[in-house]
Design a protein around this motif. Structure first.
Motif, PDB file in Angstrom:
ATOM      1  N   GLU A 169       0.895  -1.167  -0.081  1.00 54.62           N
ATOM      2  CA  GLU A 169      -0.095  -0.004   0.095  1.00 54.62           C
ATOM      3  C   GLU A 169       0.826   1.356   0.060  1.00 54.62           C
ATOM      4  OE1 GLU A 169      -3.379   0.054   2.428  1.00 54.62           O
ATOM      5  OE2 GLU A 169      -3.406  -1.919   2.507  1.00 54.62           O
ATOM      6  N   THR A 172      -1.437   4.693  -0.094  1.00 55.15           N
ATOM      7  CA  THR A 172      -2.350   5.396   1.160  1.00 55.15           C
ATOM      8  C   THR A 172      -1.842   6.585   1.544  1.00 55.15           C
ATOM      9  OG1 THR A 172      -1.471   3.552   2.113  1.00 55.15           O
ATOM     10  CG2 THR A 172      -3.852   3.494   1.949  1.00 55.15           C
ATOM     11  N   SER A 201      -2.756  -2.831  -3.078  1.00 57.80           N
ATOM     12  CA  SER A 201      -3.266  -1.408  -2.995  1.00 57.80           C
ATOM     13  C   SER A 201      -4.986  -1.516  -2.710  1.00 57.80           C
ATOM     14  CB  SER A 201      -3.074  -0.960  -4.479  1.00 57.80           C
ATOM     15  OG  SER A 201      -3.957   0.248  -4.437  1.00 57.80           O
ATOM     16  N   HIS A 202      -5.629  -0.700  -2.259  1.00 57.86           N
ATOM     17  CA  HIS A 202      -6.881  -0.601  -1.822  1.00 57.86           C
ATOM     18  C   HIS A 202      -7.548   0.084  -3.064  1.00 57.86           C
ATOM     19  CE1 HIS A 202      -7.449  -2.259   2.174  1.00 57.86           C
ATOM     20  NE2 HIS A 202      -6.465  -1.192   2.503  1.00 57.86           N
ATOM     21  N   ASP A 203      -6.713   0.793  -3.949  1.00 59.84           N
ATOM     22  CA  ASP A 203      -7.328   1.743  -4.876  1.00 59.84           C
ATOM     23  C   ASP A 203      -7.512   0.977  -6.213  1.00 59.84           C
ATOM     24  OD1 ASP A 203      -7.923   3.511  -6.743  1.00 59.84           O
ATOM     25  OD2 ASP A 203      -6.695   4.937  -5.718  1.00 59.84           O
TER      26      ASP A 203
END
Ligand SMILES: Nc1ncnc2c1ncn2[C@@H]1O[C@H](COP(=O)(O)OP(=O)(O)OP(=O)(O)O)[C@@H](O)[C@H]1O
Ligand SMILES: [Mg+2]
Lengths: 230, 267
Positions: A169, A172, A201-203
């Motif tokens: 990540e 972030t 990644s969260h995105d």
């Protein structure tokens, strides 16, 4: 083509609590793959397995065709992988950007009484140039912005010239502008060092923009539906 | 007496030597306390020392030797305990702190230790240093300097990013636990030199001031050590000349340096 990372039937967890079940994944040399998944999906756990920081329960992990779960070549593994952890410490004591980068080369050519050589310093300098931090070489790390710290972390991970980069990540808490800068830098270091990159990644939008392939980790396995090749 | 006459008195000579060595080296462990954010732990170790002192007093042994022994044992346990139970050193510290102070007061009560003796534990003095104390301080100081010198880069790596240090193959846990142990010993010595209540003056204040001034790790070490020396020797000399209690004067000297460092604008 040779695989940089190869997961076969990988099962991992903590104690007797299984988090990841029967994972299969191939990452080719030079490929940039992103792992997308919710909080607690087990993304960081997977990295810990690849890095051999956590024992696996079943299956195997091959790095450039070497089964790292069987071989005891920790030193070799360390020379192959650069790791940018999820929790980013910026340090709470005086240390300059240049010194922090140089420390990333610990163990490759200097340690304990052995001082960093001129070559070590040259390498650190080049990498700072690449992540666009040259102008802040002598800056105290305690006074860096979030985006600058992130670039410094990447510089430290690259300082030993690894062939694989694991990013947990990295984007972030970064604003759009810093994210874009990071993307550009990832793009250029990838070329420069012929890196194979695995990024968490969260995105979703971001992962699709920067990587060759996105895999979705859910309920302990990779979801086929979301895998896409660009 | 003038300052020159003081220099001829053996008690004062020992105090001065102790001040220089302790100020210059023990202060370096303040960096460990600040970076690892171990304020609770340091407090707990002090209470642990108090428990040792209480045991010493009740048994009729030298309370300070007992206190230092207890602190040494305590600091040996803290690191491994927090690793093993995955607890934050603060929680472990809190546990030891409350437990040991309660047991200490039970002991005081049961053994009928006079209040004045208990009070003496809190108010050590640099003027009571014996020759063997000086040897102990000197050996500790040498170990501290050797540790920082040997692990100069490794300590920076652990301070900066313990996770990456571990990944690079630095024996991070061992070095950290070693530093914790040394810090415990230093707290014991500080109890003797300035008394339990003023330990921070010797260990913490110069490191805190140097953190604000230094630009890199080497500067941090040099400035901490110099400020530490200035604090102890300056405080000692000042207390002689102005006829003030030494522990308190040393502490106030340290506080003054910290104040000055805060007022220096960081650019
Ligand atoms: N040291 C540990 N001991 C026991 N369980 C753990 C440990 N670390 C993580 N877990 C558990 O394993 C699961 C996966 O954690 P992991 O950190 O891999 O998730 P993640 O996908 O990286 O999440 P995030 O997006 O929040 O970083 C979680 O349920 C977590 O509670
Ligand atoms: Mg994670």
């Amino acid at each position: 083509m040779e695989n940089a990372i190869e997961l076969r039937d990988l099962t991992m967890g903590y104690g007797n609590h299984t988090i990841l079940r029967n994972l299969y994944l191939n990452i080719k040399v030079g490929e940039f793959v992103s792992i997308f998944g919710e909080n607690g999906a087990g993304k960081t756990t997977l990295f810990k397995g690849i890095l051999q920081l956590l024992p696996i329960m079943k299956g195997n992990i091959k790095i450039f065709n070497v089964d790292v779960t069987k071989s005891n070549e920790k030193t070799w593994l360390r020379s192959q992988i650069g790791y940018v952890p999820q929790r980013h410490n910026q340090g709470n004591f005086p240390i300059t950007v240049f010194e922090a980068t140089l420390l990333g080369r610990w163990g490759s050519s200097f340690s304990y009484f052995k001082k960093p050589s001129a070559e070590d310093k040259e390498v650190a300098k080049d990498i700072l140039q690449l992540v666009d931090l040259s102008h802040l070489s002598h800056q105290d790390c305690r006074r860096l912005s979030g985006g600058q710290i992130q670039r410094l972390n990447i510089a430290r991970a690259l300082a030993r010239h690894p062939r694989i980069l694991l990013l947990d990540e990295p984007n972030t808490h970064l604003d759009i502008e810093s994210q874009q800068k990071l993307d550009n830098i990832l793009h250029s270091i990838r070329k420069e060092y012929h890196l194979s990159i695995l990024m968490i990644s969260h995105d979703q939008l971001h992962t699709r923009r920067v990587s060759d392939r996105v895999v979705h980790l859910r309920n302990g396995t990779f979801q086929k539906d979301l895998e896409l090749v660009i | 007496m003038t300052l020159l006459e003081f220099f001829k008195v053996p008690i004062f000579q020992r105090a001065l030597i102790g001040a220089i060595i302790a100020g210059g080296t023990i202060s370096l462990l303040g960096i460990v306390i600040v970076v690892f954010n171990m304020t609770t732990l340091r407090f707990a170790l002090m209470h642990f020392g108090l428990l040792g002192g209480a045991i010493g007093l009740s048994l009729g042994a030298n309370p300070l030797t007992a206190a230092i022994t207890a602190i040494a044992i305590g600091s040996l346990l803290f690191g491994p305990l927090s690793d093993k139970f995955k607890l934050d050193t603060g929680i472990i510290g809190g546990f030891f702190m409350t437990g040991s102070i309660a047991v200490a007061f039970l002991l005081f009560y049961k053994a009928g230790v006079p209040a004045l003796d208990v009070f003496s534990l809190f108010t050590g003095s640099i003027l009571t240093l014996t020759n063997s104390d000086i040897v102990f301080v000197a050996v500790l100081g040498l170990i501290i300097l050797t540790t920082y010198f040997t692990f100069f880069r490794e300590i920076q790596l652990i301070f900066y990013d313990a996770e990456q240090a571990e990944w690079l193959g630095v024996p991070a846990q061992k070095i950290r636990n070693g530093l914790l142990f040394l810090t415990g010993l230093a707290i014991g010595v500080a109890m003797k030199i300035v008394g339990a209540l003023l330990i921070d003056a010797l260990i913490l204040l110069s490191a805190m001031a140097a953190m604000r001034i230094a630009k890199n790790f080497k500067q941090l070490l040099v400035i901490t050590s110099l400020l530490g020396m200035l604090t102890t020797t300056g405080g000692l000399l000042l207390s002689m000349v102005m006829d003030l209690p030494t522990g308190a004067t040393i502490t106030l000297t340290g506080v003054t340096f910290l104040l000055i460092s805060i007022m220096i604008p960081t650019k």
